[in-house]
Design a protein around this motif. Structure first.
Motif, PDB file in Angstrom:
ATOM      1  N   ALA A   1       2.857   5.884   3.290  1.00  0.00           N
ATOM      2  CA  ALA A   1       3.388   4.745   3.845  1.00  0.00           C
ATOM      3  C   ALA A   1       2.253   4.695   5.033  1.00  0.00           C
ATOM      4  O   ALA A   1       1.749   5.595   5.302  1.00  0.00           O
ATOM      5  CB  ALA A   1       4.813   6.184   4.061  1.00  0.00           C
ATOM      6  N   CYS A   2       3.234   3.924   5.551  1.00  0.00           N
ATOM      7  CA  CYS A   2       2.180   3.748   7.521  1.00  0.00           C
ATOM      8  C   CYS A   2       2.959   4.525   8.352  1.00  0.00           C
ATOM      9  O   CYS A   2       3.381   4.753   8.087  1.00  0.00           O
ATOM     10  CB  CYS A   2       3.191   2.369   7.894  1.00  0.00           C
ATOM     11  SG  CYS A   2       1.935   1.525   9.585  1.00  0.00           S
ATOM     12  N   GLN A   3       1.234   4.736   8.903  1.00  0.00           N
ATOM     13  CA  GLN A   3       1.100   6.508   9.631  1.00  0.00           C
ATOM     14  C   GLN A   3       1.267   5.425  10.952  1.00  0.00           C
ATOM     15  O   GLN A   3       1.977   6.183  12.032  1.00  0.00           O
ATOM     16  CB  GLN A   3      -0.098   6.722   9.124  1.00  0.00           C
ATOM     17  CG  GLN A   3      -0.659   7.665   8.735  1.00  0.00           C
ATOM     18  CD  GLN A   3       0.730   9.272   7.986  1.00  0.00           C
ATOM     19  OE1 GLN A   3       1.042   9.647   8.711  1.00  0.00           O
ATOM     20  NE2 GLN A   3       1.573   8.929   6.894  1.00  0.00           N
ATOM     21  N   THR A   4       1.360   4.814  11.943  1.00  0.00           N
ATOM     22  CA  THR A   4       1.505   4.015  12.998  1.00  0.00           C
ATOM     23  C   THR A   4       1.807   2.657  12.712  1.00  0.00           C
ATOM     24  O   THR A   4       2.252   1.615  12.835  1.00  0.00           O
ATOM     25  CB  THR A   4       0.601   3.097  13.196  1.00  0.00           C
ATOM     26  OG1 THR A   4      -0.525   2.131  12.089  1.00  0.00           O
ATOM     27  CG2 THR A   4      -0.361   4.493  13.780  1.00  0.00           C
ATOM     28  N   PRO A   5       3.891   2.843  11.661  1.00  0.00           N
ATOM     29  CA  PRO A   5       4.394   1.233  11.830  1.00  0.00           C
ATOM     30  C   PRO A   5       4.757   0.836  13.057  1.00  0.00           C
ATOM     31  O   PRO A   5       4.195   1.263  14.748  1.00  0.00           O
ATOM     32  CB  PRO A   5       6.130   1.948  12.031  1.00  0.00           C
ATOM     33  CG  PRO A   5       5.459   3.714  11.825  1.00  0.00           C
ATOM     34  CD  PRO A   5       4.022   3.999  11.978  1.00  0.00           C
ATOM     35  N   VAL A   6       5.089  -0.713  12.947  1.00  0.00           N
ATOM     36  CA  VAL A   6       5.125  -1.657  14.008  1.00  0.00           C
ATOM     37  C   VAL A   6       6.033  -1.077  14.708  1.00  0.00           C
ATOM     38  O   VAL A   6       7.060  -1.772  13.874  1.00  0.00           O
ATOM     39  CB  VAL A   6       4.803  -3.371  13.831  1.00  0.00           C
ATOM     40  CG1 VAL A   6       4.780  -3.962  15.043  1.00  0.00           C
ATOM     41  CG2 VAL A   6       3.053  -4.073  13.496  1.00  0.00           C
TER      42      VAL A   6
ATOM     43  N   GLU B   1      -3.342  -8.535  12.366  1.00  0.00           N
ATOM     44  CA  GLU B   1      -4.417  -7.672  11.984  1.00  0.00           C
ATOM     45  C   GLU B   1      -3.896  -6.283  11.121  1.00  0.00           C
ATOM     46  O   GLU B   1      -4.216  -6.189   9.895  1.00  0.00           O
ATOM     47  CB  GLU B   1      -5.784  -6.436  12.480  1.00  0.00           C
ATOM     48  CG  GLU B   1      -6.721  -6.599  11.939  1.00  0.00           C
ATOM     49  CD  GLU B   1      -7.797  -6.554  12.773  1.00  0.00           C
ATOM     50  OE1 GLU B   1      -7.340  -6.577  13.942  1.00  0.00           O
ATOM     51  OE2 GLU B   1      -8.242  -5.142  12.733  1.00  0.00           O
ATOM     52  N   HIS B   2      -2.459  -5.867  11.717  1.00  0.00           N
ATOM     53  CA  HIS B   2      -1.978  -4.734  11.079  1.00  0.00           C
ATOM     54  C   HIS B   2      -1.203  -5.182   9.536  1.00  0.00           C
ATOM     55  O   HIS B   2      -1.256  -4.326   8.859  1.00  0.00           O
ATOM     56  CB  HIS B   2      -1.164  -3.987  12.127  1.00  0.00           C
ATOM     57  CG  HIS B   2      -0.370  -2.845  11.891  1.00  0.00           C
ATOM     58  ND1 HIS B   2      -1.072  -1.774  11.840  1.00  0.00           N
ATOM     59  CD2 HIS B   2       0.173  -2.835  10.702  1.00  0.00           C
ATOM     60  CE1 HIS B   2       0.235  -0.354  11.123  1.00  0.00           C
ATOM     61  NE2 HIS B   2       0.660  -1.695  10.359  1.00  0.00           N
ATOM     62  N   LEU B   3      -0.497  -5.969  10.050  1.00  0.00           N
ATOM     63  CA  LEU B   3       0.178  -6.705   8.605  1.00  0.00           C
ATOM     64  C   LEU B   3      -0.675  -6.561   8.250  1.00  0.00           C
ATOM     65  O   LEU B   3      -0.541  -6.702   6.586  1.00  0.00           O
ATOM     66  CB  LEU B   3       0.835  -8.088   9.290  1.00  0.00           C
ATOM     67  CG  LEU B   3       1.962  -7.221   9.965  1.00  0.00           C
ATOM     68  CD1 LEU B   3       2.422  -9.081  11.021  1.00  0.00           C
ATOM     69  CD2 LEU B   3       3.029  -6.732   9.869  1.00  0.00           C
TER      70      LEU B   3
ATOM     71  N   ASN C   1      -3.498  -5.405   6.490  1.00  0.00           N
ATOM     72  CA  ASN C   1      -3.430  -4.096   6.248  1.00  0.00           C
ATOM     73  C   ASN C   1      -2.371  -3.095   5.469  1.00  0.00           C
ATOM     74  O   ASN C   1      -2.714  -1.839   5.238  1.00  0.00           O
ATOM     75  CB  ASN C   1      -4.783  -4.023   7.124  1.00  0.00           C
ATOM     76  CG  ASN C   1      -5.522  -4.285   6.772  1.00  0.00           C
ATOM     77  OD1 ASN C   1      -6.967  -4.580   6.170  1.00  0.00           O
ATOM     78  ND2 ASN C   1      -5.940  -4.405   8.685  1.00  0.00           N
ATOM     79  N   CYS C   2      -1.384  -3.639   5.566  1.00  0.00           N
ATOM     80  CA  CYS C   2      -0.113  -3.002   5.754  1.00  0.00           C
ATOM     81  C   CYS C   2       1.442  -3.068   4.972  1.00  0.00           C
ATOM     82  O   CYS C   2       1.384  -4.197   5.462  1.00  0.00           O
ATOM     83  CB  CYS C   2       0.377  -1.924   7.328  1.00  0.00           C
ATOM     84  SG  CYS C   2       1.712  -1.560   7.356  1.00  0.00           S
ATOM     85  N   GLY C   3       1.070  -3.553   3.599  1.00  0.00           N
ATOM     86  CA  GLY C   3       2.079  -4.033   3.092  1.00  0.00           C
ATOM     87  C   GLY C   3       4.315  -3.333   3.178  1.00  0.00           C
ATOM     88  O   GLY C   3       4.284  -4.388   3.318  1.00  0.00           O
ATOM     89  N   ASP C   4       3.573  -2.295   3.930  1.00  0.00           N
ATOM     90  CA  ASP C   4       4.447  -1.001   4.493  1.00  0.00           C
ATOM     91  C   ASP C   4       5.408  -2.124   5.493  1.00  0.00           C
ATOM     92  O   ASP C   4       6.648  -2.577   5.843  1.00  0.00           O
ATOM     93  CB  ASP C   4       4.813  -0.004   5.389  1.00  0.00           C
ATOM     94  CG  ASP C   4       4.969   1.676   4.159  1.00  0.00           C
ATOM     95  OD1 ASP C   4       5.273   0.742   2.682  1.00  0.00           O
ATOM     96  OD2 ASP C   4       4.426   2.274   4.576  1.00  0.00           O
ATOM     97  N   CYS C   5       4.787  -2.542   7.143  1.00  0.00           N
ATOM     98  CA  CYS C   5       4.881  -3.480   7.738  1.00  0.00           C
ATOM     99  C   CYS C   5       5.314  -5.002   7.530  1.00  0.00           C
ATOM    100  O   CYS C   5       6.417  -5.920   8.020  1.00  0.00           O
ATOM    101  CB  CYS C   5       4.223  -3.015   9.576  1.00  0.00           C
ATOM    102  SG  CYS C   5       4.069  -1.284   9.503  1.00  0.00           S
ATOM    103  N   SER C   6       4.270  -5.251   6.362  1.00  0.00           N
ATOM    104  CA  SER C   6       4.878  -6.793   6.039  1.00  0.00           C
ATOM    105  C   SER C   6       5.973  -6.786   5.465  1.00  0.00           C
ATOM    106  O   SER C   6       7.160  -8.053   5.363  1.00  0.00           O
ATOM    107  CB  SER C   6       3.721  -7.050   5.046  1.00  0.00           C
ATOM    108  OG  SER C   6       2.445  -7.180   5.280  1.00  0.00           O
TER     109      SER C   6
END
Ligand code: ZN
Length: 195
Positions: free
Chosen positions: A3-8, A31-33, A35-40
């Motif tokens: 799971a994302c450790q630094t969610p937007v 950039e975060h999105l 690399n991050c399936g959670d936040c996407s």
């Protein structure tokens, strides 16, 4: 997948989606999105909701604690928002008028140090009216926005609502206590004079 450790933060995500973020902040989110399936996935949910945001508001499906970004987006989309602003200890008269879509109450408070808040709303006779637990806040803003569908408020008789804001920490520090004196504009049956 971890799971994302630094969610937007939710409000940043709304700003990003609405195109309201400044360029460099927008680049960082992008950039975060990437690399991050959670936040996407969260952004996709938001976009699906957002396509009909104004419709949802008019259907009375937007309520509870909302962000400034969401409020701005709703207003930009033509939702008629009636706003009230309360300082701690303040008692403010409120009413809803034909054409209103959403009522938003700004609760001012010293939120420095609070990471989350709980808002509890009670009606006459200490009847619970609404409770929102451990809502994350951006402390520097110094306000909480509470949204209620206008169609719902239109059905309410005149009444006094008490709102209590506490910090979401274990200590449960009281941050503010507010009163809304709601006046119903609907003529009460049997109490209206003949035309
Ligand atoms: Zn993430």
């Amino acid at each position: 997948m971890a799971a994302c450790q630094t969610p937007v933060p939710e409000s940043t995500l709304v700003d990003y989606w609405a195109g309201d973020l400044p360029g460099d902040a927008s680049d960082r989110v992008e950039e975060h999105l990437y690399n991050c399936g959670d936040c996407s996935a969260r952004l996709s949910e938001l976009a699906a909701l957002g396509a009909g945001l104004a419709t949802l508001a008019r259907q009375g499906r937007i309520s509870g604690i909302v962000s400034r970004a969401l409020l701005n987006r709703l207003q930009r989309d033509g939702v008629h928002v009636r706003m009230f602003s309360l300082l701690p200890g303040e008692s403010v008269p409120c009413a809803v008028f034909p054409g209103d879509d959403l009522i938003v109450t700004f609760l001012r408070a010293d939120l420095s140090g609070a990471e989350a808040v709980t808002l509890s709303v009670t009606g006459p006779g200490s009847n619970p009216f609404g409770r929102y637990e451990d809502v994350p806040v951006a402390g520097e803003l110094g306000e909480i926005l509470w949204a209620t569908p206008a169609a719902f408020v239109q059905q309410m008789p005149s009444m006094r609502l008490e709102l209590v804001l506490t910090s979401g920490n274990d200590a449960r520090t009281e941050l503010g206590r507010y009163v809304l004196e709601h006046t119903s504009l609907n003529p009460i049956e049997g109490n209206s004079s003949p035309a």
